[in-house]
Design a protein around this motif. Sequence first.
Motif, PDB file in Angstrom:
ATOM      1  N   ALA A  52     -78.366  29.479  83.596  1.00  0.00           N
ATOM      2  CA  ALA A  52     -79.043  28.840  82.459  1.00  0.00           C
ATOM      3  C   ALA A  52     -80.294  29.592  82.031  1.00  0.00           C
ATOM      4  N   TRP A  58     -74.878  31.409  74.043  1.00  0.00           N
ATOM      5  CA  TRP A  58     -74.470  30.045  74.396  1.00  0.00           C
ATOM      6  C   TRP A  58     -73.623  29.366  73.327  1.00  0.00           C
ATOM      7  N   ASP A  59     -73.841  29.675  72.080  1.00  0.00           N
ATOM      8  CA  ASP A  59     -73.068  29.005  71.038  1.00  0.00           C
ATOM      9  C   ASP A  59     -71.594  29.403  71.063  1.00  0.00           C
ATOM     10  N   ASP A  89     -77.576  20.519  80.997  1.00  0.00           N
ATOM     11  CA  ASP A  89     -78.894  19.953  80.702  1.00  0.00           C
ATOM     12  C   ASP A  89     -79.977  21.019  80.633  1.00  0.00           C
ATOM     13  N   ALA A  91     -79.261  24.604  79.655  1.00  0.00           N
ATOM     14  CA  ALA A  91     -78.954  25.691  78.724  1.00  0.00           C
ATOM     15  C   ALA A  91     -78.576  25.112  77.356  1.00  0.00           C
ATOM     16  N   PRO A  92     -78.844  25.844  76.278  1.00  0.00           N
ATOM     17  CA  PRO A  92     -78.565  25.334  74.927  1.00  0.00           C
ATOM     18  C   PRO A  92     -77.089  25.483  74.539  1.00  0.00           C
ATOM     19  N   PRO A  94     -73.755  24.006  73.071  1.00  0.00           N
ATOM     20  CA  PRO A  94     -73.326  22.860  72.257  1.00  0.00           C
ATOM     21  C   PRO A  94     -72.479  21.888  73.087  1.00  0.00           C
TER      22      PRO A  94
END
Length: 230
Positions: A52, A58-59, A89, A91-92, A94
């Motif tokens: 994370a 990440w997306d 919780d 890492a960004p 989706p």
Amino acid sequence: MKIDVLPDADAVAAAAAALIAADAREVVAARGAFVLAVSGGRTPWVMLRELAKLDVPWDKFHVVQVDERIAPAGDPDRNLTHLRASLMDLAPIPAANLHPMPVEAADPEAAAAEYARELERLCGTPAVIDLVHLGLGPDGHTASLVPGDSVLDVTDRDVALTGGLYQKRRRMTLTYPALNRARKLLWVVTGADKPGPLVQLRAADPAIPGGRVDQTRAVVMADAIAAAKL
């Protein structure tokens, strides 16, 4: 099979996280999306927390499960509970990029079939997962492919249920066909109860469930204790 031996479990977790992040960047650059299948276990929770913190697209990063206990939502036995706390919780990612095994369904057999279709939607037909993280139990099990269970003989489905209870829970798990088709396997093996099973894994010993997994595209990261007999 490539085996990297590191000093301790924390070093294994950090190295495994770095490998996942590098693979994710490479695969997203090449194909536009990355799919990671995650197993349970304490060292992987540390690995996910380390992941994370890293530079990851990440997306375009999707998370699926290798296996899951049939238990209620939020149950501490659930791998998903720890997956959320250790990665989702922090890492960004989706929310739609997390694909949990539907173990709360009234009909778990139908739910396993639906999860196999979900994998095909993400990974093509047949499903080829980019990176599958695996652990190795003291009894040689991996995923929820456990010694003596009928699930070991499933060859016509990518997702199946264990025939019986293991540590008081029935499980949903990826099967050998799904594991053996993956682009890469990352084994994370730590602890004083692993030297024997790790020797058997390296030897592709079919006496343990882990020994029946294809080693062609496998990387093992082990701590010094687990690798003591190599």
